[in-house]
Design an enzyme around this catalytic site. Sequence first.
Site, PDB file in Angstrom:
ATOM      1  N   HIS A 275       0.857  -1.197   0.000  1.00 44.81           N
ATOM      2  CA  HIS A 275       0.000   0.000   0.000  1.00 44.81           C
ATOM      3  C   HIS A 275       0.886   1.238   0.000  1.00 44.81           C
ATOM      4  O   HIS A 275       1.833   1.323   0.794  1.00 44.81           O
ATOM      5  CB  HIS A 275      -0.897   0.005   1.237  1.00 44.81           C
ATOM      6  CG  HIS A 275      -1.842   1.155   1.275  1.00 44.81           C
ATOM      7  ND1 HIS A 275      -2.975   1.217   0.495  1.00 44.81           N
ATOM      8  CD2 HIS A 275      -1.812   2.306   1.988  1.00 44.81           C
ATOM      9  CE1 HIS A 275      -3.607   2.353   0.724  1.00 44.81           C
ATOM     10  NE2 HIS A 275      -2.912   3.042   1.625  1.00 44.81           N
TER      11      HIS A 275
ATOM     12  N   GLU B  16       8.836   1.055  -3.024  1.00 42.06           N
ATOM     13  CA  GLU B  16       7.979  -0.140  -3.055  1.00 42.06           C
ATOM     14  C   GLU B  16       8.749  -1.305  -3.672  1.00 42.06           C
ATOM     15  O   GLU B  16       8.656  -2.440  -3.207  1.00 42.06           O
ATOM     16  CB  GLU B  16       6.715   0.137  -3.876  1.00 42.06           C
ATOM     17  CG  GLU B  16       5.751   1.131  -3.255  1.00 42.06           C
ATOM     18  CD  GLU B  16       4.499   1.315  -4.107  1.00 42.06           C
ATOM     19  OE1 GLU B  16       4.062   2.469  -4.248  1.00 42.06           O
ATOM     20  OE2 GLU B  16       3.991   0.313  -4.638  1.00 42.06           O
TER      21      GLU B  16
HETATM   22  C1  GRF Z   1       1.511   0.764  -6.601  1.00 42.35           C
HETATM   23  O1  GRF Z   1       1.827   2.075  -6.218  1.00 42.35           O
HETATM   24  C2  GRF Z   1       0.838   0.066  -5.452  1.00 42.35           C
HETATM   25  O2  GRF Z   1       1.269   0.498  -4.162  1.00 42.35           O
HETATM   26  C3  GRF Z   1      -0.582   0.477  -5.650  1.00 42.35           C
HETATM   27  O3  GRF Z   1      -0.792   0.419  -7.039  1.00 42.35           O
HETATM   28  C4  GRF Z   1       0.438   0.715  -7.690  1.00 42.35           C
HETATM   29  C5  GRF Z   1       0.645  -0.427  -8.651  1.00 42.35           C
HETATM   30  O4  GRF Z   1       1.743  -0.334  -9.354  1.00 42.35           O
HETATM   31  N1  GRF Z   1      -1.531  -0.388  -4.947  1.00 42.35           N
HETATM   32  P1  GRF Z   1       2.278  -1.574 -10.266  1.00 42.35           P
HETATM   33  O5  GRF Z   1       1.080  -2.150 -11.015  1.00 42.35           O
HETATM   34  O6  GRF Z   1       2.870  -2.596  -9.332  1.00 42.35           O
HETATM   35  O7  GRF Z   1       3.273  -0.933 -11.162  1.00 42.35           O
END
Ligand code: GRF
Length: 195
Positions: free
Chosen positions: A109, A174
């Site tokens: 998240h 992330e």
């Molecule tokens: C990411 O920022 C995640 O935290 C959110 O949606 C985005 C998805 O990015 N839930 P990806 O599809 O992994 O590039």
Amino acid sequence: MKRVAILISGGGSNMVKLVESMTGDHPARACLVASNDPEAGGLKKAAEMGIATAAVDHRLFKGDREAFEAALREHIDASQPDILCLAGFMRILTPSFIEAYQGRMLNIHPSLLPKYKGLNTHQRALDAGDTEAGCTVHEVTPALDDGPILGQARVPIEAEDTAETLAARVLVQEHRLYPEALRRFAAGERSKFEL
Ligand code: GRF
């Protein structure tokens, strides 16, 4: 060796980082990448990395969540995963689906939970005048974005930041946080960590 199924809705950049990290002495390997959108860009990337893929178009179920989830579960259960990773999966799952995989389903998240559950996390952090943002990997429970936190990464907010520029810097974290959280989780490590 643990088996990991990854659910996506879009481009799948987190999914790619997870799959790339599961090599060598990593205690897990990807067994499936599934999406609620057959056009999700991440499905093609997963196939190119040699991972089995599946798509169940939620729109065909006209709001019948249980029926959509039953069809999705057929693909998931056929791949026999030990762990499920939600990676940019944008459908809200029913309690019965979550209970079926509780204790072995993770989500990433883009905020420092428990702050800013739900959507538009970066704009809300900017509107609140926060000095830092970040991202969180947590176990999934029936309450949205509320499960036990496994790992977090902090990102300072710059004066000239917009939601877009902040989102881009958080996404970089992330891509570091989720692989580390999965490695620890697959190894049985449950203590909370910060990058
Ligand atoms: C990411 O920022 C995640 O935290 C959110 O949606 C985005 C998805 O990015 N839930 P990806 O599809 O992994 O590039």
